[in-house]
Design a protein around this motif. Structure first.
Motif, PDB file in Angstrom:
ATOM      1  N   VAL A   1       0.839  -1.203   0.000  1.00 52.22           N
ATOM      2  CA  VAL A   1       0.000   0.000   0.000  1.00 52.22           C
ATOM      3  C   VAL A   1       0.872   1.250   0.000  1.00 52.22           C
ATOM      4  CG1 VAL A   1      -1.857   1.223   1.178  1.00 52.22           C
ATOM      5  CG2 VAL A   1      -1.687  -1.260   1.390  1.00 52.22           C
ATOM      6  N   CYS A   2       0.483   2.225  -0.800  1.00 55.66           N
ATOM      7  CA  CYS A   2       1.117   3.550  -0.820  1.00 55.66           C
ATOM      8  C   CYS A   2       0.015   4.593  -0.758  1.00 55.66           C
ATOM      9  CB  CYS A   2       1.915   3.772  -2.099  1.00 55.66           C
ATOM     10  SG  CYS A   2       3.441   2.850  -2.172  1.00 55.66           S
ATOM     11  N   ARG A   3       0.355   5.750  -0.225  1.00 53.42           N
ATOM     12  CA  ARG A   3      -0.599   6.855  -0.145  1.00 53.42           C
ATOM     13  C   ARG A   3       0.071   8.131  -0.598  1.00 53.42           C
ATOM     14  NH1 ARG A   3      -1.703  10.777   3.771  1.00 53.42           N
ATOM     15  NH2 ARG A   3      -3.752  11.678   3.517  1.00 53.42           N
ATOM     16  N   ASP A   4      -0.618   8.884  -1.430  1.00 57.40           N
ATOM     17  CA  ASP A   4      -0.171  10.215  -1.850  1.00 57.40           C
ATOM     18  C   ASP A   4      -0.930  11.225  -1.004  1.00 57.40           C
ATOM     19  OD1 ASP A   4       0.182  12.703  -2.994  1.00 57.40           O
ATOM     20  OD2 ASP A   4      -0.065  11.994  -5.048  1.00 57.40           O
ATOM     21  N   PRO A   5      -0.257  11.837   0.004  1.00 59.49           N
ATOM     22  CA  PRO A   5      -0.977  12.756   0.883  1.00 59.49           C
ATOM     23  C   PRO A   5      -1.437  14.034   0.193  1.00 59.49           C
ATOM     24  CG  PRO A   5       1.351  12.728   1.429  1.00 59.49           C
ATOM     25  CD  PRO A   5       1.134  11.683   0.383  1.00 59.49           C
TER      26      PRO A   5
ATOM     27  N   ASN B   1      -4.432  12.745  -1.637  1.00 67.86           N
ATOM     28  CA  ASN B   1      -5.196  11.842  -0.789  1.00 67.86           C
ATOM     29  C   ASN B   1      -5.622  10.592  -1.565  1.00 67.86           C
ATOM     30  OD1 ASN B   1      -6.136  11.028   1.687  1.00 67.86           O
ATOM     31  ND2 ASN B   1      -8.133  11.965   1.408  1.00 67.86           N
TER      32      ASN B   1
ATOM     33  N   VAL C   1      -4.811   6.491  -2.515  1.00 66.71           N
ATOM     34  CA  VAL C   1      -4.206   5.278  -1.972  1.00 66.71           C
ATOM     35  C   VAL C   1      -4.064   4.277  -3.107  1.00 66.71           C
ATOM     36  CG1 VAL C   1      -4.450   3.398  -0.313  1.00 66.71           C
ATOM     37  CG2 VAL C   1      -5.203   5.693   0.305  1.00 66.71           C
TER      38      VAL C   1
ATOM     39  N   PHE D   1      -3.158   0.302  -3.914  1.00 63.16           N
ATOM     40  CA  PHE D   1      -2.963  -1.070  -3.453  1.00 63.16           C
ATOM     41  C   PHE D   1      -2.364  -1.846  -4.621  1.00 63.16           C
ATOM     42  CE2 PHE D   1      -6.347   0.520  -0.810  1.00 63.16           C
ATOM     43  CZ  PHE D   1      -6.051   0.003   0.442  1.00 63.16           C
TER      44      PHE D   1
ATOM     45  N   ASN E   1       2.366   6.552   9.818  1.00 62.06           N
ATOM     46  CA  ASN E   1       1.676   6.106   8.594  1.00 62.06           C
ATOM     47  C   ASN E   1       0.332   5.460   8.928  1.00 62.06           C
ATOM     48  OD1 ASN E   1       2.498   3.617   9.548  1.00 62.06           O
ATOM     49  ND2 ASN E   1       3.712   3.078   7.762  1.00 62.06           N
TER      50      ASN E   1
ATOM     51  N   LEU F   1      -2.571   6.515   8.502  1.00 59.84           N
ATOM     52  CA  LEU F   1      -3.590   6.684   7.462  1.00 59.84           C
ATOM     53  C   LEU F   1      -3.590   5.499   6.493  1.00 59.84           C
ATOM     54  CD1 LEU F   1      -3.181  10.505   6.819  1.00 59.84           C
ATOM     55  CD2 LEU F   1      -5.131   9.356   7.884  1.00 59.84           C
ATOM     56  N   ILE F   2      -2.477   4.821   6.391  1.00 59.40           N
ATOM     57  CA  ILE F   2      -2.402   3.604   5.581  1.00 59.40           C
ATOM     58  C   ILE F   2      -2.844   2.396   6.386  1.00 59.40           C
ATOM     59  CG2 ILE F   2      -0.741   1.959   4.577  1.00 59.40           C
ATOM     60  CD1 ILE F   2      -1.382   4.184   2.692  1.00 59.40           C
TER      61      ILE F   2
END
Length: 172
Positions: A8-12, A15, A17, A19, A168, A170-171
């Motif tokens: 999983v990665c998230r671009d803040p 916003n 995500v 998978f 992290n 939020l992930i």
């Protein structure tokens, strides 16, 4: 039937995500997952990420929630020291909460962290350095100290980057 993993990665900023399914947890799987990406990575203590520590394409950040978890697990082992560090970490999270309440920009948040969080972080580091020699490395408190000390530079790096979170979660 087979075992597989979701990376999983998230671009803040956006916003978003991502998978990504991989058949394993190897370094090669992670490399496939982040293929083409350059920038800031906030990670836990999984060993695969260590190979990116000196890669100029990445800045690694560690997660305070993961460090905190080790101290929570050490409460039964060494309540006094674990509780002290947990109280300091709680202060860091209150500082983060205040940045959100004030709706600070990334630049303002970086300055706020430097002013408010850095002294708390210095207190934690002094405590760790002062006490590390008097604990058993294999004990629960020893593992908490070891995890945190090993990742110290990446744990404090968020204070220099207002767009990066303290953890992290939020992930997670």
């Amino acid at each position: 039937c087979h075992l597989g993993y979701m990376w999983v990665c998230r671009d803040p900023k956006k916003n978003l995500v991502l998978f990504s399914y991989q058949k394993g947890r190897s370094g090669e799987c992670f490399k496939n997952h982040i293929q083409g990406f350059k920038g800031k990575l906030q990670v836990d203590g999984y060993i695969v990420y260590e190979s990116y520590e000196n890669d100029p394409d990445f800045i690694l950040f560690s997660c305070w929630a993961h460090a905190r978890r080790y101290f929570e697990q050490a409460l039964d082992n060494d309540k006094q020291r674990a509780d002290y560090v947990l109280r300091q970490i709680q202060i860091l999270y209150k500082i983060e909460e205040s940045t959100k309440e004030q709706k600070l920009s990334n630049e303002e948040r970086q300055k706020w962290r430097q002013e408010k969080a850095t002294p708390v972080l210095n207190t934690i580091k002094e405590f760790l350095d002062k006490n590390v020699e008097s604990i058993l490395p294999a004990s629960a408190i020893g593992k908490a100290f070891g995890y945190t000390i090993k990742r110290w530079d990446k744990l404090i790096a968020y204070t220099f980057h207002g767009e990066v979170e303290i953890d992290n979660n939020l992930i997670e």
